[in-house]
Scaffold this active site. Structure first.
Site, PDB file in Angstrom:
ATOM      1  N   ARG A  12      -7.856  24.950  38.889  1.00  0.00           N
ATOM      2  CA  ARG A  12      -6.522  25.376  39.333  1.00  0.00           C
ATOM      3  C   ARG A  12      -5.496  24.272  39.015  1.00  0.00           C
ATOM      4  O   ARG A  12      -4.670  24.412  38.129  1.00  0.00           O
ATOM      5  CB  ARG A  12      -6.550  25.687  40.851  1.00  0.00           C
ATOM      6  CG  ARG A  12      -5.356  26.502  41.328  1.00  0.00           C
ATOM      7  CD  ARG A  12      -4.101  25.698  41.564  1.00  0.00           C
ATOM      8  NE  ARG A  12      -4.259  24.655  42.564  1.00  0.00           N
ATOM      9  CZ  ARG A  12      -3.340  23.724  42.808  1.00  0.00           C
ATOM     10  NH1 ARG A  12      -2.213  23.685  42.113  1.00  0.00           N
ATOM     11  NH2 ARG A  12      -3.567  22.784  43.696  1.00  0.00           N
ATOM     12  N   ASP A  13      -5.572  23.179  39.740  1.00  0.00           N
ATOM     13  CA  ASP A  13      -4.580  22.111  39.624  1.00  0.00           C
ATOM     14  C   ASP A  13      -4.544  21.557  38.198  1.00  0.00           C
ATOM     15  O   ASP A  13      -3.474  21.305  37.631  1.00  0.00           O
ATOM     16  CB  ASP A  13      -4.946  21.010  40.630  1.00  0.00           C
ATOM     17  CG  ASP A  13      -3.809  20.060  40.924  1.00  0.00           C
ATOM     18  OD1 ASP A  13      -2.930  19.907  40.072  1.00  0.00           O
ATOM     19  OD2 ASP A  13      -3.823  19.452  42.007  1.00  0.00           O
ATOM     20  N   HIS A 206      -5.818  15.074  49.370  1.00  0.00           N
ATOM     21  CA  HIS A 206      -5.587  15.446  47.962  1.00  0.00           C
ATOM     22  C   HIS A 206      -4.768  14.328  47.335  1.00  0.00           C
ATOM     23  O   HIS A 206      -3.561  14.257  47.492  1.00  0.00           O
ATOM     24  CB  HIS A 206      -4.852  16.794  47.906  1.00  0.00           C
ATOM     25  CG  HIS A 206      -4.588  17.284  46.515  1.00  0.00           C
ATOM     26  ND1 HIS A 206      -5.228  18.373  45.978  1.00  0.00           N
ATOM     27  CD2 HIS A 206      -3.750  16.829  45.548  1.00  0.00           C
ATOM     28  CE1 HIS A 206      -4.798  18.572  44.741  1.00  0.00           C
ATOM     29  NE2 HIS A 206      -3.893  17.657  44.458  1.00  0.00           N
ATOM     30  N   CYS A 239      -0.237  13.421  34.278  1.00  0.00           N
ATOM     31  CA  CYS A 239       0.906  13.337  35.184  1.00  0.00           C
ATOM     32  C   CYS A 239       2.156  13.179  34.336  1.00  0.00           C
ATOM     33  O   CYS A 239       2.246  12.232  33.556  1.00  0.00           O
ATOM     34  CB  CYS A 239       0.761  12.154  36.128  1.00  0.00           C
ATOM     35  SG  CYS A 239       2.224  11.933  37.140  1.00  0.00           S
TER      36      CYS A 239
HETATM   37 ZN    ZN Z   1      -3.182  17.586  42.531  1.00  0.00          ZN
END
Ligand code: ZN
Length: 322
Positions: A12-13, A206, A239
Site C-alpha cells: 500500500r504505502d 509508523h 521520500c
Molecule cells: Zn509510511
C-alpha cells in the site's frame, strides 16, 4: 520471549508512492512471498478511486487473493466511508483510516478538517457495527510528530485526537511520522502520553527513515511498550523530500534488529530477503533500500526462538571494515 508484530505496508504505502504501477499478478506473487516469509499482517492496498491512484485500481482483486493466504491479517487503507463500504464487501480483516493531527495536512490530503475527518471515522465505525462487526478498525494518525505544512504539531492535539478516536470506537490508534520529522525522545514521550490516555487501544508505530532515524524511533517506541511496527520491504516508496533516502522503515532491517535483540517477529529473514527478488521483478528499476540484505546476517546469528539460519548464503562472508 517478547514478541512484536511487524505490519508490512509495502503493497500500500510503497506502491502508491512510486510512479510505476505493479501488475496485479506481480502484486499477488509479492504478497504470497511476504506471507511465506512469516509476515502476519499485510496492508495490501487502498480503496481509493482509480482516477486518483491508478496503482490501486485492482485493490478488490488483490484483497481477494491475499485472503487465500492462511493465517495473515489482510488490511487495506480507506480514506472515507465510501472506501469502507467497498472494502468490507471483500471480506477483508482490517481497515486502516488516515487521520491527520495537523489541520493543514488534513485539508491538503483528504480535503477535510480534522473535525470532519473524525465525523467520517464515526460513520465508518457505525457501518462496521451494522454490517461487519468482525472487521477491525485502525486509525494511523498522520503527522503526529510534525508537519511540513503546519510545522510543529502540539502534543496536546495528538493526545486529544487519540482520545476522541478511542471514544468513537476505533480499535487501534497508531502514530505515524508521515514526514520523517520524529526523533526518539519525542517518540518515547508521545507514545507514553497517548498510552496514558487510551491504554491498550494504542496502536502501531509508523516510522519513516527520511533522516535516518527510522530504526532509532522504532526502538524508542518499543522501549515504552509499543509492540506493532509498520515497515515496508526495501523501504519501498522513497521520500520526495530526501532523494536517496528510503521512506518507510525497511522491514528487513527492522526484523534483523528485533531478532538480534531476542525479540520474536515470526519472520524468516532468508525468505524475506528472497522476496526482494519478487518485488524487484514487479517494479523494474525501482531502488530498494536496506542494509541487512547487503551485509548479510552475522556469523553467530540466532533467531529469537533459537532457530539458526538454514541458508548460509545470507551469512556474512565479508572481512573487517576499517
Ligand atoms: Zn509510511
Amino acid at each position: 520471549m517478547d514478541t512484536v508484530l511487524i505490519s508490512e505496508v509495502g503493497p500500500r504505502d510503497g506502491l502508491q508512492s512510486v510512479k510505476a504501477t505493479m501488475a496485479t499478478a506481480h502484486k499477488h506473487a509479492w504478497i504470497d512471498a511476504l506471507a511465506g516469509a512469516g509476515l502476519r499482517e499485510i496492508e495490501v492496498g487502498s480503496f481509493v478511486p482509480a482516477k486518483l491512484l491508478p496503482q490501486m485500481a485492482d485493490i478488490a482483486d488483490v484483497v481477494r487473493h491475499a485472503m487465500t493466504q492462511p493465517g495473515i491479517t489482510v488490511m487495506a487503507l480507506v480514506p472515507n466511508l465510501r472506501g469502507a463500504e467497498t472494502a468490507i464487501v471483500t471480506g477483508l480483516h482490517k481497515i486502516t483510516i488516515p487521520v491527520s493531527a495537523s489541520e493543514a495536512h488534513s485539508l491538503a490530503n483528504v480535503r477535510k478538517t480534522c473535525a470532519q475527518m473524525l465525523d467520517e471515522v464515526r460513520r465508518i465505525v457505525d457501518l462496521r457495527r451494522a454490517q461487519a462487526p468482525q472487521v477491525l478498525v485502525e486509525v494511523g494518525m498522520s503527522t503526529a510528530f510534525g508537519c511540513t505544512l503546519q510545522g510543529a504539531v502540539p502534543e496536546d492535539d495528538v493526545v486529544r485526537l487519540a482520545e476522541a478516536l478511542a471514544e468513537a470506537g476505533v480499535d487501534e490508534i497508531g502514530l505515524s511520522d508521515t514526514t520523517g520529522m520524529a526523533q526518539p525522545a519525542q517518540v518515547r514521550r508521545l507514545f507514553q502520553r497517548v498510552r496514558a490516555a487510551i491504554g491498550e487501544r494504542t496502536g502501531a508505530a509508523h516510522m519513516h527513515n527520511t533522516r535516518g532515524l527510522g530504526l532509532a524511533n522504532c526502538l524508542a517506541a518499543y522501549d515504552v511498550g509499543v509492540r506493532t511496527f509498520d515497515s515496508s520491504q526495501g523501504g519501498l516508496g522513497g521520500c520526495p523530500y530526501a532523494p536517496g533516502a528510503s521512506g518507510n522503515v525497511v522491514t528487513e532491517d527492522l526484523v534483523f534488529m528485533f531478532e538480534a535483540m531476542g525479540v520474536h517477529t515470526g519472520v524468516d529473514l532468508e525468505k524475506l530477503v528472497a522476496a526482494r527478488t519478487v518485488l524487484a521483478a514487479g517494479l523494474p528499476g525501482e531502488p530498494l533500500y536496506g542494509m541487512t540484505p547487503g551485509a548479510g546476517l552475522t556469523k553467530d546469528f540466532v533467531y529469537a526462538d533459537g532457530r539458526t539460519p538454514l541458508d548460509t548464503r545470507l551469512l556474512s562472508t565479508s572481512g573487517a571494515c576499517a
